[in-house]
Enzyme design. Sequence first.
Site, PDB file in Angstrom:
ATOM      1  N   GLU A  19       0.817  -1.224   0.000  1.00  0.00           N
ATOM      2  CA  GLU A  19       0.000   0.000   0.000  1.00  0.00           C
ATOM      3  C   GLU A  19       0.845   1.266   0.000  1.00  0.00           C
ATOM      4  O   GLU A  19       0.673   2.147  -0.827  1.00  0.00           O
ATOM      5  CB  GLU A  19      -0.937   0.017   1.211  1.00  0.00           C
ATOM      6  CG  GLU A  19      -2.181  -0.823   1.052  1.00  0.00           C
ATOM      7  CD  GLU A  19      -3.144  -0.615   2.212  1.00  0.00           C
ATOM      8  OE1 GLU A  19      -3.397   0.549   2.573  1.00  0.00           O
ATOM      9  OE2 GLU A  19      -3.636  -1.623   2.756  1.00  0.00           O
TER      10      GLU A  19
ATOM     11  N   ASP B  25      -2.182  -4.057   3.353  1.00  0.00           N
ATOM     12  CA  ASP B  25      -2.227  -4.162   4.816  1.00  0.00           C
ATOM     13  C   ASP B  25      -3.105  -5.325   5.302  1.00  0.00           C
ATOM     14  O   ASP B  25      -4.082  -5.698   4.643  1.00  0.00           O
ATOM     15  CB  ASP B  25      -2.731  -2.851   5.421  1.00  0.00           C
ATOM     16  CG  ASP B  25      -1.682  -1.744   5.341  1.00  0.00           C
ATOM     17  OD1 ASP B  25      -0.528  -2.042   4.986  1.00  0.00           O
ATOM     18  OD2 ASP B  25      -2.014  -0.585   5.634  1.00  0.00           O
TER      19      ASP B  25
ATOM     20  N   ASP C  70      -5.647  -5.925   7.131  1.00  0.00           N
ATOM     21  CA  ASP C  70      -6.959  -5.659   7.718  1.00  0.00           C
ATOM     22  C   ASP C  70      -7.994  -5.699   6.599  1.00  0.00           C
ATOM     23  O   ASP C  70      -7.662  -5.964   5.444  1.00  0.00           O
ATOM     24  CB  ASP C  70      -6.975  -4.318   8.458  1.00  0.00           C
ATOM     25  CG  ASP C  70      -6.514  -3.153   7.583  1.00  0.00           C
ATOM     26  OD1 ASP C  70      -6.442  -3.313   6.341  1.00  0.00           O
ATOM     27  OD2 ASP C  70      -6.218  -2.074   8.127  1.00  0.00           O
TER      28      ASP C  70
ATOM     29  N   GLU D 151      -9.629  -3.331   5.170  1.00  0.00           N
ATOM     30  CA  GLU D 151      -9.376  -2.310   4.156  1.00  0.00           C
ATOM     31  C   GLU D 151      -8.294  -2.801   3.191  1.00  0.00           C
ATOM     32  O   GLU D 151      -8.399  -2.643   1.973  1.00  0.00           O
ATOM     33  CB  GLU D 151      -8.945  -1.009   4.826  1.00  0.00           C
ATOM     34  CG  GLU D 151      -9.245   0.238   4.033  1.00  0.00           C
ATOM     35  CD  GLU D 151     -10.716   0.596   4.016  1.00  0.00           C
ATOM     36  OE1 GLU D 151     -11.127   1.310   3.085  1.00  0.00           O
ATOM     37  OE2 GLU D 151     -11.459   0.162   4.910  1.00  0.00           O
TER      38      GLU D 151
ATOM     39  N   TYR E 188       1.952  -3.981  13.188  1.00  0.00           N
ATOM     40  CA  TYR E 188       0.863  -3.214  12.575  1.00  0.00           C
ATOM     41  C   TYR E 188       0.100  -2.441  13.641  1.00  0.00           C
ATOM     42  O   TYR E 188      -0.262  -2.980  14.692  1.00  0.00           O
ATOM     43  CB  TYR E 188      -0.063  -4.162  11.829  1.00  0.00           C
ATOM     44  CG  TYR E 188      -1.028  -3.468  10.898  1.00  0.00           C
ATOM     45  CD1 TYR E 188      -0.563  -2.598   9.916  1.00  0.00           C
ATOM     46  CD2 TYR E 188      -2.394  -3.670  11.001  1.00  0.00           C
ATOM     47  CE1 TYR E 188      -1.432  -1.965   9.058  1.00  0.00           C
ATOM     48  CE2 TYR E 188      -3.277  -3.043  10.138  1.00  0.00           C
ATOM     49  CZ  TYR E 188      -2.790  -2.186   9.175  1.00  0.00           C
ATOM     50  OH  TYR E 188      -3.659  -1.550   8.328  1.00  0.00           O
TER      51      TYR E 188
ATOM     52  N   ARG F 101      -2.877  -0.748  13.480  1.00  0.00           N
ATOM     53  CA  ARG F 101      -4.341  -0.656  13.465  1.00  0.00           C
ATOM     54  C   ARG F 101      -4.893  -1.977  13.998  1.00  0.00           C
ATOM     55  O   ARG F 101      -5.006  -2.953  13.266  1.00  0.00           O
ATOM     56  CB  ARG F 101      -4.860  -0.356  12.058  1.00  0.00           C
ATOM     57  CG  ARG F 101      -4.450   1.015  11.549  1.00  0.00           C
ATOM     58  CD  ARG F 101      -5.114   1.362  10.226  1.00  0.00           C
ATOM     59  NE  ARG F 101      -4.770   2.716   9.804  1.00  0.00           N
ATOM     60  CZ  ARG F 101      -3.759   3.024   9.008  1.00  0.00           C
ATOM     61  NH1 ARG F 101      -2.987   2.054   8.539  1.00  0.00           N
ATOM     62  NH2 ARG F 101      -3.500   4.271   8.674  1.00  0.00           N
TER      63      ARG F 101
ATOM     64  N   HIS G  80      -5.193  -9.049  14.382  1.00  0.00           N
ATOM     65  CA  HIS G  80      -3.764  -9.203  14.601  1.00  0.00           C
ATOM     66  C   HIS G  80      -3.419  -8.688  15.990  1.00  0.00           C
ATOM     67  O   HIS G  80      -4.248  -8.087  16.663  1.00  0.00           O
ATOM     68  CB  HIS G  80      -2.950  -8.485  13.529  1.00  0.00           C
ATOM     69  CG  HIS G  80      -3.669  -7.346  12.892  1.00  0.00           C
ATOM     70  ND1 HIS G  80      -4.397  -7.480  11.737  1.00  0.00           N
ATOM     71  CD2 HIS G  80      -3.814  -6.073  13.264  1.00  0.00           C
ATOM     72  CE1 HIS G  80      -4.946  -6.321  11.426  1.00  0.00           C
ATOM     73  NE2 HIS G  80      -4.608  -5.453  12.326  1.00  0.00           N
TER      74      HIS G  80
END
Length: 674
Positions: A8, A81, A83, A85, A287, A289, A331
């Site tokens: 990303e 990423d 997640d 998204e 990560y 988030r 995660h």
Amino acid sequence: MTTLVIVESPGKVKKIGAVLGAGYRVEASVGHVRDLPTDGDLGVAPPSFELNYVPTERGKSVLAKLKTAVAGADDVLLATDPDREGEAIAWHLADALKLKNPKRITFTAITAEKIKAAIAAPRTIDMARVRAQEARRALDRIVGFRVSPALSDRAGQSLSAGRVQSPAVRLIVDREREIAAFKVTEHYGVELTFKEQDGTLWKAEWDTKPHLAEGAEYLLDQSLAAQVAKVRDVKASAFEDAEKGKAPAAPFTTSTLQQAAGRRLKFNETKTMELAQKLYEQGAITYHRTDNPNLDAAGVEDIAAYARGAGLRLAEKPRKWKSKDGAQEGHEAIRPAHADQLDAGETEAEKALYRLIWQRAVASQLTDAVYAVRTASLAGDADGTAVTFVARGRTLIDRGWMEVYAEDVDDDKDDGEEGSNNPVPALAIGDSRTADGARVLTKKTKPPSRIKRTDLGPTLEKLAIGRPSTYAAITQNILNRGYVTEDSKGYLHPAPLGETIRDALVGRFAFAEFDYTRKLEDDLDDIAEAKNDYRTVVAGAWEALDTELGALDSAQITAAYPCDQCGKAMRRVKGGNGFFWGCTGYPDCKNTLPDVKGKPGERKAPPPPTGHDCPKCGKPLARRQGVSKPPKKGMKGRPYDFYSCTGFPKCDAKFNTGADGKPVLDAGDGKASA
């Protein structure tokens, strides 16, 4: 053979490329390459509710570059990423680039071991997670596109509603109203002060509970407190020495990191997330988030290995924490990628945030801090009324995890532990003491505290509203739109617009209710786990809005600019000759006003009577005199003087003005020559 790896963020390209080496090419999508239209098209089409995606402005050039890279590669790995998204971005890339059998890899830290492990175990794109992300996007779009214009029409100014934004505004408005409605209760206590022979001072406070009226929470009898304050002689009726352990806090989740960075480093949530993104891209942290407060097994072992080498004492077994209701736990918690890396970051701000993350994560696996806690009960007599005073002392005797992470202290409170500065002496049952002094404590109940900017995310998280990755954007959005304001201490206050929106939505729209939002998050989780389907969830929200929008008519929304004829809101409209203001009550009310610098201007006064009537329709003629607008800058306008029919636009007759100042009515066709 060349393998293309698409990530990303451009910030990851160099480090990942260095880890993979020859045979790999790393490129970045720079976030989303496609999104819903921005030209006013809803982009969500019932009854299927399929989404209409178009390339973003940046995405057009990114896709063109990636198509060339794909053409020159033997294999493509989508490493966006880890997640929902990121899963959706991977699908968009696969679809837009027409990849056959796309391969998906994820890693929660940019380290050689994590990246190589991911390369060795590619998988397919998880379409259930993609559909969950699409459902969130569709629901946000539907609420915004259907409710915001209706609100704006009623108010006569641009207002917006949002599935998470509106509950956030409501929280702040409701808290302010709780504060305004709060009634202060004055209540009383008594404190005795003792002085030992060595000069040490300690205190004991009257236990008021046995003296409260039935059902009462506070002692309101000031005269009783004054009577008790006369007591000087007391005897020890109970005494206990004990040790009390205090466990460390969990490693950071997204919201708790934002909160702690706000308190300790004075970073707002947006800055914290920007810095955390940089640290993640540098490979310094995992990560960032996440809503999971627990570390994975590799993280626990990494910290344990460092602690053993550094002489820090580990807890008897790895610590675990209960997640908040609704947590995805996709995660692990945020931690340093390598605990033996004591410093990381390229700027002072990055280094400070890394240090905070390192301290919290390492401390989470260490032994408890231990306090020596001493409690003494002292019996006395207040004119025949038996009373008891309690003295508590607390001393830190083993720092434990505090060796690496100082105790979290709220800026507006003391350390929260009673007796931390009260050196109570050792007493035997029956020991007598005479107080050196006493005072009546006059106390007042306090209203609930306003929500701090950096506390809004954790508050939303406790209510299971939204996701941690969105909290920074939501906070910034409601501030930018003027729905809430922030004071010099970081507390959020509702603005009039925020109150207007809250009152219009609550009781009429389900998405403004906290329970609804929590339930919807569960629905999205079920889609991600293939327990529910996209269309059922989105269609249900659409149908609910069909009914709810009708209820907006009953909302008492204060118009920014009320119509002077019917009282409804005036709104700014772009017409063929520029902007003007029209009544939202149209067609029942056809009132219009000119636009003056974005606000309604005054209606032009009707022309004075001239005593001449239009020969074409019989209505009065008006004389028009003045100077026209200059055609170009620096030029002068042309003077004009003519008569026109007041029946315009039905009658467009115009007449020249004669030398005597009267209309030249024999012009024949009713058109002025100049």
